[in-house]
Each structure stands twice: as structure tokens, then as C-alpha cells.
Design a protein around this motif. Structure first.
Motif, PDB file in Angstrom:
ATOM      1  N   LYS A  65      59.778  24.909  32.720  1.00 53.80           N
ATOM      2  CA  LYS A  65      59.944  25.981  31.907  1.00 53.80           C
ATOM      3  C   LYS A  65      61.547  26.339  32.028  1.00 53.80           C
ATOM      4  CE  LYS A  65      55.331  28.153  32.840  1.00 53.80           C
ATOM      5  NZ  LYS A  65      54.629  29.081  33.506  1.00 53.80           N
ATOM      6  N   GLU A  66      62.221  25.989  33.305  1.00 54.95           N
ATOM      7  CA  GLU A  66      63.293  26.193  33.321  1.00 54.95           C
ATOM      8  C   GLU A  66      64.327  25.418  32.387  1.00 54.95           C
ATOM      9  OE1 GLU A  66      66.654  25.504  36.997  1.00 54.95           O
ATOM     10  OE2 GLU A  66      64.778  26.729  37.569  1.00 54.95           O
ATOM     11  N   VAL A  67      63.724  24.323  32.078  1.00 54.77           N
ATOM     12  CA  VAL A  67      64.728  23.536  31.087  1.00 54.77           C
ATOM     13  C   VAL A  67      64.492  23.587  29.790  1.00 54.77           C
ATOM     14  CG1 VAL A  67      65.109  21.829  32.678  1.00 54.77           C
ATOM     15  CG2 VAL A  67      63.393  21.439  31.567  1.00 54.77           C
ATOM     16  N   GLY A  68      63.175  24.140  29.421  1.00 50.74           N
ATOM     17  CA  GLY A  68      62.796  24.621  28.074  1.00 50.74           C
ATOM     18  C   GLY A  68      61.465  24.141  27.583  1.00 50.74           C
ATOM     19  N   PHE A  69      60.562  23.577  28.558  1.00 50.76           N
ATOM     20  CA  PHE A  69      59.277  23.007  28.030  1.00 50.76           C
ATOM     21  C   PHE A  69      58.265  24.367  27.966  1.00 50.76           C
ATOM     22  CE2 PHE A  69      60.777  18.728  29.527  1.00 50.76           C
ATOM     23  CZ  PHE A  69      60.251  18.133  28.524  1.00 50.76           C
ATOM     24  N   GLN A  70      57.484  24.413  27.346  1.00 53.71           N
ATOM     25  CA  GLN A  70      56.269  25.325  27.249  1.00 53.71           C
ATOM     26  C   GLN A  70      54.892  24.683  27.354  1.00 53.71           C
ATOM     27  OE1 GLN A  70      56.905  27.872  24.053  1.00 53.71           O
ATOM     28  NE2 GLN A  70      58.917  28.434  24.535  1.00 53.71           N
ATOM     29  N   VAL A 118      54.873  15.798  23.192  1.00 50.51           N
ATOM     30  CA  VAL A 118      56.518  14.786  23.266  1.00 50.51           C
ATOM     31  C   VAL A 118      55.950  13.840  22.036  1.00 50.51           C
ATOM     32  CG1 VAL A 118      57.758  13.275  24.427  1.00 50.51           C
ATOM     33  CG2 VAL A 118      56.270  15.267  25.605  1.00 50.51           C
ATOM     34  N   LEU A 119      57.036  13.794  21.224  1.00 52.34           N
ATOM     35  CA  LEU A 119      57.015  12.819  20.247  1.00 52.34           C
ATOM     36  C   LEU A 119      58.103  11.470  20.667  1.00 52.34           C
ATOM     37  CD1 LEU A 119      57.525  15.436  17.309  1.00 52.34           C
ATOM     38  CD2 LEU A 119      55.466  14.435  18.002  1.00 52.34           C
ATOM     39  N   GLU A 127      67.319   8.518  33.788  1.00 51.78           N
ATOM     40  CA  GLU A 127      68.590   8.463  32.610  1.00 51.78           C
ATOM     41  C   GLU A 127      69.757   9.479  32.846  1.00 51.78           C
ATOM     42  OE1 GLU A 127      68.419   5.571  31.235  1.00 51.78           O
ATOM     43  OE2 GLU A 127      66.366   5.108  31.659  1.00 51.78           O
ATOM     44  N   ASP A 128      70.747   8.955  32.454  1.00 48.85           N
ATOM     45  CA  ASP A 128      71.994   9.587  32.349  1.00 48.85           C
ATOM     46  C   ASP A 128      71.935  10.892  31.569  1.00 48.85           C
ATOM     47  OD1 ASP A 128      73.203   8.039  34.145  1.00 48.85           O
ATOM     48  OD2 ASP A 128      74.341   6.868  32.640  1.00 48.85           O
ATOM     49  N   LYS A 129      71.505  10.875  30.656  1.00 51.93           N
ATOM     50  CA  LYS A 129      71.286  11.877  29.789  1.00 51.93           C
ATOM     51  C   LYS A 129      69.871  11.770  29.034  1.00 51.93           C
ATOM     52  CE  LYS A 129      73.210  14.786  25.892  1.00 51.93           C
ATOM     53  NZ  LYS A 129      74.132  14.645  24.820  1.00 51.93           N
ATOM     54  N   THR A 130      68.953  12.915  29.342  1.00 51.31           N
ATOM     55  CA  THR A 130      67.454  12.664  29.010  1.00 51.31           C
ATOM     56  C   THR A 130      67.335  13.762  27.924  1.00 51.31           C
ATOM     57  OG1 THR A 130      67.172  11.718  31.055  1.00 51.31           O
ATOM     58  CG2 THR A 130      65.065  12.461  29.418  1.00 51.31           C
ATOM     59  N   VAL A 131      66.992  13.450  26.736  1.00 43.03           N
ATOM     60  CA  VAL A 131      66.375  14.155  25.559  1.00 43.03           C
ATOM     61  C   VAL A 131      65.253  13.980  25.133  1.00 43.03           C
ATOM     62  CG1 VAL A 131      66.990  15.276  23.450  1.00 43.03           C
ATOM     63  CG2 VAL A 131      68.962  14.448  24.761  1.00 43.03           C
ATOM     64  N   TYR A 132      64.072  15.121  25.314  1.00 45.95           N
ATOM     65  CA  TYR A 132      62.625  14.862  24.926  1.00 45.95           C
ATOM     66  C   TYR A 132      62.866  15.698  23.603  1.00 45.95           C
ATOM     67  CZ  TYR A 132      61.775  13.662  29.754  1.00 45.95           C
ATOM     68  OH  TYR A 132      61.419  13.214  30.874  1.00 45.95           O
ATOM     69  N   THR A 133      62.154  15.026  22.847  1.00 46.80           N
ATOM     70  CA  THR A 133      61.861  15.698  21.322  1.00 46.80           C
ATOM     71  C   THR A 133      60.331  15.952  21.251  1.00 46.80           C
ATOM     72  OG1 THR A 133      63.584  14.284  20.398  1.00 46.80           O
ATOM     73  CG2 THR A 133      61.669  15.562  18.722  1.00 46.80           C
ATOM     74  N   VAL A 134      59.994  17.333  21.344  1.00 46.63           N
ATOM     75  CA  VAL A 134      58.650  17.761  21.202  1.00 46.63           C
ATOM     76  C   VAL A 134      58.094  18.593  19.827  1.00 46.63           C
ATOM     77  CG1 VAL A 134      59.182  18.027  23.666  1.00 46.63           C
ATOM     78  CG2 VAL A 134      59.190  19.964  22.344  1.00 46.63           C
ATOM     79  N   VAL A 145      61.244  20.469  18.315  1.00 50.97           N
ATOM     80  CA  VAL A 145      62.270  21.161  19.320  1.00 50.97           C
ATOM     81  C   VAL A 145      62.977  19.889  20.257  1.00 50.97           C
ATOM     82  CG1 VAL A 145      62.532  22.791  21.247  1.00 50.97           C
ATOM     83  CG2 VAL A 145      61.049  23.466  19.561  1.00 50.97           C
ATOM     84  N   GLU A 146      64.064  20.119  20.551  1.00 52.64           N
ATOM     85  CA  GLU A 146      64.747  19.067  21.535  1.00 52.64           C
ATOM     86  C   GLU A 146      64.949  19.645  22.826  1.00 52.64           C
ATOM     87  OE1 GLU A 146      68.098  17.096  19.778  1.00 52.64           O
ATOM     88  OE2 GLU A 146      66.791  15.558  18.740  1.00 52.64           O
ATOM     89  N   ILE A 147      64.626  19.114  23.870  1.00 47.02           N
ATOM     90  CA  ILE A 147      64.746  19.491  25.284  1.00 47.02           C
ATOM     91  C   ILE A 147      65.873  18.747  26.064  1.00 47.02           C
ATOM     92  CG2 ILE A 147      63.740  20.194  27.300  1.00 47.02           C
ATOM     93  CD1 ILE A 147      61.187  20.929  25.953  1.00 47.02           C
TER      94      ILE A 147
END
Length: 462
Positions: A158-163, A168-169, A188-195, A202-204
Motif C-alpha cells: 500500500k505504501e508504494v501504491g498497490f491496492q 498486474v498487466l 531490478e534497478d528500477k521496477t515499474v508495475y503496470t496494473v 495505473v503504473e506503480i
């Protein structure tokens, strides 16, 4: 008893790894006709001082080699004649190298001997992961299955933006195969989840220092949402030997046992609040620590009610069965080798990524480095051979990586000096090698104290 099982697995696992690592040095030294004076599992002295508290629990000399079991249960060693290491220094070496000494052999042979332990650890790791892949195949939660219900977002999620319920797409802009791909991407160095959130994309983005928080384990990240039922109700425990000796009563039975909960029960609600998933069930139950609750359940297709008072930690005393459909792939022997080798070397890659994050300041060393306490906890309090061999294979590859680091006193440090000799045609002086060995030993001792102290602090004081 549970503590003994943890320690037993840890000792067995490390004994296998250390023995085979040292065997790698031993067999390559014998191959090149070097004299091996000692082969010890654990140290027969107070590491790192080879002259202090010298005694072995067991030793037997066969031929020119003394085989033994030391009393100091960290590591082990092979003492090769004519080699400056933790067991001997330059002052003990004669002026002229003997033909059977380590220093009397060509540099390329000495390099192979120094890398022998690492090579054996890599072979062991690959063999273990190969065997596991062939026997177990691949059990995984597919993307389709994961997105039927979506994700559970813990405190850190929740802290990083998941609900709750996010689907996850993509991960870092790419499609993925299973839940494991999602969990592993956090390194990974920079992780972006598209949900997908209720039809909206939404991108997290995960912060670079997120692993520090994750390693604290004070809040969960993301998990599949698990429907569940009661797999087993905890049986009452007898009083321990010490409690019996002191006249203390046996622990009270678990609330679930006292209330008559049965294996196979499905919990529908807590005090009228629906709890479809195990994670939401746990969250709701935490509101009623040491308080009465009414559970609506389904038992053999019929509705029923159970009333009980939760324990002080907000638990009831049962083990859940997750009702999630896992996919399975079987592998041929050849396919299993490819998958197993890939999994083995993925451990090395994750170690490299971890060290990179430490040096970049993204992860604190006290959060990233694990010692005996943490490893024992990973082995677990119940003997599970699959978990045992999985963790031993992982540690074998990690041990190979750590030993390859170019630190004097480690195999990688020796290998670095030998490569210098091969390239330049002249070896470093024996005095330089002795000083480098001492510096490396101090570094390792400091690291050992840090890891042990940090592990003990987290185990007993945090």
C-alpha cells in the motif's frame, strides 16, 4: 525441539557445502601431485589465529594427509604444503620450493587448485537445482490465475501504491509468465508495475531504497489473494520438560480446538464481516486480539457458527490450505538441466545485483547480509527435504560467488594474485602474500563479527 531441527539442518547443510568446497581444493591439488597435509571440516583452532586452542574432535592420518573434524564450527580448510593461507605463513616455508609444494608448481596449476572449491560448489548447485527441476517440475501461479482475484497489498504494498484487487498487466513494460516473475522483479534497478485497477491502467514505481524496508519484514509487500479453508487444527501441546520440572501447567489449547473447529471448515465471516481471502481474514482477526469472535463457517456444505476468544496475538490456532489453482510443467532430463542451471546461476546474478545496490547506497548492508541465525530460520523448524535441498543449492551458489570476490584470504584473492603472476611472469613476494593474507583475514573477521552481531541483534532484540 524446533530449534534443534533448525540447527541440525543448518549444520548438515553447511557441512555438505564446506566439505565439498574443500574437496575441490583437495582433489585438484592431488591431481597436480601437491602434498596435502590436512583436510578439516571446521577449524581445529580459534579462527583466525592458527596457534590458539588447537584441538580436534576427531582426526586420523591416512597416507600423507591428516583428516579431521575441528571444534570451531565455521568453515573448514585444506592445508596444502607450500601455500600461504590461514593455516601457515611465509616464515614456515623453506627457501627453496620443493617439487611437491604448492609454490613449486606452475601458476596455471595453482590457479586451478584455488578455483577448485568454487568449481565444485557451482557443480553442486547446478546438480541440486537440476534434480529438483526434474523431480518437482515447475509449480506456479499463472498470470491468468493471479488476475482472477488480483493482488493482496500488504503494508509495504500500500505504501508504494498497490491496492487490494490490483491485476498486474506488465512488469517493466514486458509481459510476465507467473507470480514468481512479479516477486523477483523487485531486485531490478528500477521496477515499474503496470496494473489494472477497476478498468483503469495505473503504473506503480518502486523506490530505489525499497529493499531496506522490505528486509525489515514489518509489513507485507504483495501476494496473490488466497481463498482458503482449514487444513489442520492445532492439537493441544503437552508441558515442556522444564515446565514439568517447575510444576507449570501445559499451554492452554488453541481457541480453534476448544471451540470445535474441524479440518476442512471454510470460514465465511468474522462478527458479520465477510472474509473471502486468508489475508483479509488475518487483517480482520487482528482487530479482535484476546476478544470474543463469532465465525460463520461452512462445514460439509452446511452453514454453522463457532464462538471463541482469540489468542493475545490475534490468532485462532489452525493451519490454512490455500485454494489456488497452480499450473504444472514437467521437464525431461535435458529440459530440467537447462532450467536448473538457469535457476542456479540466477542466484549468482541476484547476489551481484544485491552487492551493486549495497555499494550504490540503495540497500543497507545490515539489511542485505544474512548470517547463521537467518539461514537457520530459512531452513525452518520442520524437516522438509525439498526446502533443505533448495536452500542448500542456493547457498552453494552463493558460497561460490562470495569466494570468488577478490579479497585476500578468499579464493578470489588468491586467484587474482595468480592471474597477476601469469600476466606479468613474476609472482608477488611471499612476504607480500603473507601481509595480504593477514589483511584479508582481518576483513573477513570483521565481516563475520558484523554479520553474527547483526543477526543476533535482530534475532533477540528487534
Amino acid at each position: 525441539m524446533e530449534g534443534l531441527v533448525k540447527v541440525g539442518q543448518l549444520i548438515l547443510g553447511l557441512s555438505i557445502l564446506v566439505s565439498l568446497h574443500e574437496f575441490g581444493h583437495y582433489i585438484t591439488a592431488k591431481w597436480f601431485k601437491m602434498r596435502v597435509d590436512r583436510f578439516y571440516l571446521f577449524f581445529d583452532f580459534l579462527f583466525p589465529i592458527p596457534t590458539l586452542l588447537n584441538f580436534a574432535l576427531f582426526k586420523k592420518k591416512i597416507g600423507e594427509t591428516e583428516y579431521g573434524l575441528g571444534w570451531f564450527p565455521l568453515g573448514g580448510y585444506v592445508s596444502i604444503a607450500g601455500m600461504i593461507d590461514e593455516t601457515q605463513d611465509a616464515s614456515k616455508l623453506s627457501a627453496t620450493p620443493e617439487p611437491w609444494e604448492f609454490r613449486g608448481k606452475p601458476a596455471w596449476q595453482r590457479l586451478i587448485v584455488m578455483l577448485g572449491g568454487i568449481i565444485v560448489n557451482v557443480i553442486l548447485g547446478v546438480l541440486i537445482f537440476w534434480g529438483i527441476s526434474f523431480k518437482e517440475g515447475n509449480n506456479y501461479i499463472s498470470k491468468a490465475e493471479l488476475n482472477k482475484e488480483g493482488l493482496y497489498a500488504g503494508v509495504l504494498g500500500k505504501e508504494v501504491g498497490f491496492q487490494l484487487g490490483d491485476k498486474v498487466l506488465k512488469v517493466n513494460g514486458e509481459d510476465f509468465h507467473s507470480y514468481t516473475d512479479i516477486a523477483g522483479a523487485i531486485l531490478e534497478d528500477k521496477t515499474v508495475y503496470t496494473v489494472d485497477r477497476n478498468g483503469k491502467t495505473v503504473e506503480i514505481v518502486i523506490p530505489s531504497d525499497f529493499l531496506n524496508k522490505l528486509s525489515d519484514q514489518k509489513g507485507e509487500f504483495i501476494q496473490p489473494l488466497y481463498k482458503f479453508k482449514v487444513a489442520r487444527v492445532a492439537e493441544p501441546k503437552e508441558a515442556s520438560f522444564l515446565d514439568k520440572l517447575l510444576g507449570n501447567p501445559a499451554p492452554a489449547p488453541a481457541p480453534a480446538y476448544t471451540a470445535g473447529m474441524k479440518d476442512g471448515d471454510e470460514i465465511v465471516s468474522i462478527n458479520g464481516t465477510p472474509v473471502k481471502f486468508f489475508q483479509t481474514f488475518k487483517e480482520e482477526l487482528q482487530k479482535y486480539k484476546n476478544k470474543p469472535v463469532t465465525l460463520a463457517i461452512m462445514r460439509a456444505g452446511k452453514a454453522d457458527t463457532l464462538r471463541m476468544t482469540t489468542a493475545e496475538d490475534g490468532t485462532l490456532g489452525f493451519f490454512p490450505e490455500y485454494l489456488v489453482q497452480k499450473s504444472h510443467e514437467d521437464y525431461t532430463l535435458g529440459q530440467a538441466f537447462v532450467v536448473g542451471a538457469g535457476n542456479a546461476f540466477d542466484v549468482v546474478w541476484k547476489n551481484i545485483q544485491g552487492f551493486k545496490k549495497i555499494f550504490a547506497g540503495q540497500v543497507r548492508a545490515d539489511k542485505a547480509l544474512s548470517g547463521p541465525f537467518e539461514i537457520a530460520d530459512m531452513y525452518g523448524s520442520h524437516w522438509d527435504w525439498l526446502n533443505f535441498w533448495s536452500l542448500t543449492g542456493l547457498l552453494s551458489m552463493a558460497l561460490a560467488f562470495m569466494n570468488l570476490l577478490p579479497i585476500p584470504a578468499l579464493d578470489g584473492g588468491h586467484a587474482l594474485f595468480l592471474l597477476f603472476e601469469i600476466i606479468t611472469g613474476r609472482p608477488p613476494s611471499e612476504k607480500f602474500m603473507e601481509r595480504a593474507q593477514q589483511v584479508g583475514t582481518v576483513i573477513l573477521l570483521g565481516l563475520m563479527v558484523f554479520v553474527l552481531g547483526n543477526g543476533a541483534f535482530k534475532k533477540f532484540f528487534s
